[in-house]
Design a protein around this motif. Sequence first.
Motif, PDB file in Angstrom:
ATOM      1  N   ALA A 183      20.077  -6.856  -1.067  1.00  0.00           N
ATOM      2  CA  ALA A 183      19.836  -8.247  -1.144  1.00  0.00           C
ATOM      3  C   ALA A 183      18.742  -8.692  -0.109  1.00  0.00           C
ATOM      4  N   LEU A 184      18.549  -8.143   0.972  1.00  0.00           N
ATOM      5  CA  LEU A 184      17.642  -8.503   2.231  1.00  0.00           C
ATOM      6  C   LEU A 184      16.190  -7.924   1.421  1.00  0.00           C
ATOM      7  N   ASN A 185      16.200  -6.675   0.997  1.00  0.00           N
ATOM      8  CA  ASN A 185      15.030  -6.180   0.381  1.00  0.00           C
ATOM      9  C   ASN A 185      14.269  -7.086  -0.658  1.00  0.00           C
ATOM     10  N   GLU A 186      15.483  -7.298  -1.624  1.00  0.00           N
ATOM     11  CA  GLU A 186      14.903  -8.091  -2.782  1.00  0.00           C
ATOM     12  C   GLU A 186      14.352  -9.460  -2.504  1.00  0.00           C
ATOM     13  N   ALA A 187      15.144 -10.299  -1.600  1.00  0.00           N
ATOM     14  CA  ALA A 187      14.762 -11.522  -1.209  1.00  0.00           C
ATOM     15  C   ALA A 187      13.885 -11.681  -0.276  1.00  0.00           C
ATOM     16  N   VAL A 188      13.851 -10.789   0.683  1.00  0.00           N
ATOM     17  CA  VAL A 188      12.829 -11.036   1.792  1.00  0.00           C
ATOM     18  C   VAL A 188      12.185  -9.522   2.103  1.00  0.00           C
ATOM     19  N   PRO A 189      11.108  -9.174   1.440  1.00  0.00           N
ATOM     20  CA  PRO A 189      10.480  -7.637   1.588  1.00  0.00           C
ATOM     21  C   PRO A 189      10.367  -7.376   3.001  1.00  0.00           C
ATOM     22  N   SER A 190       9.626  -8.368   3.763  1.00  0.00           N
ATOM     23  CA  SER A 190       9.408  -8.152   5.170  1.00  0.00           C
ATOM     24  C   SER A 190      10.635  -8.394   6.183  1.00  0.00           C
ATOM     25  N   TRP A 191      11.740  -8.464   6.005  1.00  0.00           N
ATOM     26  CA  TRP A 191      12.849  -8.844   6.627  1.00  0.00           C
ATOM     27  C   TRP A 191      13.181  -8.008   8.064  1.00  0.00           C
ATOM     28  N   ARG A 192      12.667  -6.828   8.035  1.00  0.00           N
ATOM     29  CA  ARG A 192      12.491  -5.985   8.898  1.00  0.00           C
ATOM     30  C   ARG A 192      11.631  -6.406  10.150  1.00  0.00           C
ATOM     31  N   GLY A 193      10.705  -7.382   9.826  1.00  0.00           N
ATOM     32  CA  GLY A 193       9.746  -7.753  10.762  1.00  0.00           C
ATOM     33  C   GLY A 193       8.443  -7.225  10.496  1.00  0.00           C
ATOM     34  N   ILE A 194       8.328  -6.423   9.610  1.00  0.00           N
ATOM     35  CA  ILE A 194       7.039  -5.558   9.476  1.00  0.00           C
ATOM     36  C   ILE A 194       6.797  -5.646   7.844  1.00  0.00           C
ATOM     37  N   ASP A 195       5.440  -5.481   7.309  1.00  0.00           N
ATOM     38  CA  ASP A 195       5.103  -5.285   6.009  1.00  0.00           C
ATOM     39  C   ASP A 195       4.305  -4.076   5.754  1.00  0.00           C
ATOM     40  N   LEU A 196       4.951  -2.996   5.316  1.00  0.00           N
ATOM     41  CA  LEU A 196       4.545  -1.681   4.906  1.00  0.00           C
ATOM     42  C   LEU A 196       3.376  -1.795   4.156  1.00  0.00           C
ATOM     43  N   ASN A 197       3.114  -2.850   3.324  1.00  0.00           N
ATOM     44  CA  ASN A 197       2.021  -2.766   2.530  1.00  0.00           C
ATOM     45  C   ASN A 197       0.567  -2.840   3.251  1.00  0.00           C
ATOM     46  N   PHE A 198       0.825  -3.300   4.565  1.00  0.00           N
ATOM     47  CA  PHE A 198      -0.252  -3.121   5.363  1.00  0.00           C
ATOM     48  C   PHE A 198      -0.255  -2.025   6.313  1.00  0.00           C
ATOM     49  N   PHE A 199       0.390  -0.889   6.226  1.00  0.00           N
ATOM     50  CA  PHE A 199       0.825  -0.170   7.245  1.00  0.00           C
ATOM     51  C   PHE A 199      -0.460   0.760   7.589  1.00  0.00           C
ATOM     52  N   ASP A 200      -1.344   1.140   6.807  1.00  0.00           N
ATOM     53  CA  ASP A 200      -2.441   1.767   7.244  1.00  0.00           C
ATOM     54  C   ASP A 200      -3.407   0.756   8.356  1.00  0.00           C
ATOM     55  N   GLU A 201      -3.617  -0.157   8.018  1.00  0.00           N
ATOM     56  CA  GLU A 201      -4.215  -1.199   8.804  1.00  0.00           C
ATOM     57  C   GLU A 201      -3.556  -1.262  10.171  1.00  0.00           C
ATOM     58  N   ASP A 202      -2.014  -1.294  10.161  1.00  0.00           N
ATOM     59  CA  ASP A 202      -1.423  -1.418  11.397  1.00  0.00           C
ATOM     60  C   ASP A 202      -1.530  -0.177  12.263  1.00  0.00           C
ATOM     61  N   VAL A 203      -1.622   1.066  11.454  1.00  0.00           N
ATOM     62  CA  VAL A 203      -1.784   2.297  12.088  1.00  0.00           C
ATOM     63  C   VAL A 203      -3.189   2.366  12.856  1.00  0.00           C
ATOM     64  N   GLU A 204      -4.081   1.895  11.947  1.00  0.00           N
ATOM     65  CA  GLU A 204      -5.398   1.712  12.554  1.00  0.00           C
ATOM     66  C   GLU A 204      -5.469   1.128  13.822  1.00  0.00           C
ATOM     67  N   CYS A 205      -4.758  -0.190  13.735  1.00  0.00           N
ATOM     68  CA  CYS A 205      -4.668  -1.173  15.087  1.00  0.00           C
ATOM     69  C   CYS A 205      -4.204  -0.156  16.141  1.00  0.00           C
ATOM     70  N   LEU A 206      -2.904   0.298  16.054  1.00  0.00           N
ATOM     71  CA  LEU A 206      -2.595   1.191  16.865  1.00  0.00           C
ATOM     72  C   LEU A 206      -3.092   2.293  17.516  1.00  0.00           C
ATOM     73  N   ALA A 207      -4.078   2.894  16.591  1.00  0.00           N
ATOM     74  CA  ALA A 207      -4.928   4.126  17.129  1.00  0.00           C
ATOM     75  C   ALA A 207      -5.941   3.507  18.024  1.00  0.00           C
TER      76      ALA A 207
END
Length: 217
Positions: A127-151
Amino acid sequence: MHVADHQWLLKLDRFESFVAEHGQNPKQRDSDGQRPHLGSWVHGLRQGHSLSPERVQLLNERIPEWGASSGWPDDFEGNLRRLLAFIDERGHLPGCTDTDWEDAIHLGAWLARQRIHANLAHDRERALNEAVPSWRGIDLNFFDEDVECLAKFTAEMGRTPTAFEHGEQFRPVFGSGRSRSDRTSHIGPWLSQIRRIQLTAEQRAKLDRAAPGWGLT
């Protein structure tokens, strides 16, 4: 038994005794006897502090309602509706800065408990995944950008960021319509959440290359 484990179990005993005597969880802010310290400790549990799967299991067995704030309903469907109403108006997940929204802090704490729940029911997670895909506090659609930031952060600072550390100056160029106010622009909290979720082998390999030792707290 390790000293830290013994101390944790003693606090758990106090927590259980308090609930048995008062019929509710201790409040975080109260000047009545032992409640301030105990309430702060319980609040920390809800945020995932010092919580292993074994400790979560003990809490679930001995104090089933340990995750419910005093005076705040542990009503999944109702809280999900409140969360959607908040996001609809504010455009982001609730946080500690949303003090002008009634119950935003409680709602944020409830959401945090769903993230750390070791036995979150599959129907609730779905239910959370369907209603609020970013409910875990992160958006994996931007994973590569965030990894670049971490690097970039790791290369310049010589270490991985702490859980409360921001890294705006290391942020890559934003993609389609992404706002700097997005919660994932905070590299420390982002990494903290990444450590808690299931990742693919490819995603883990990217993190290993960007920041060796990223999984260590």
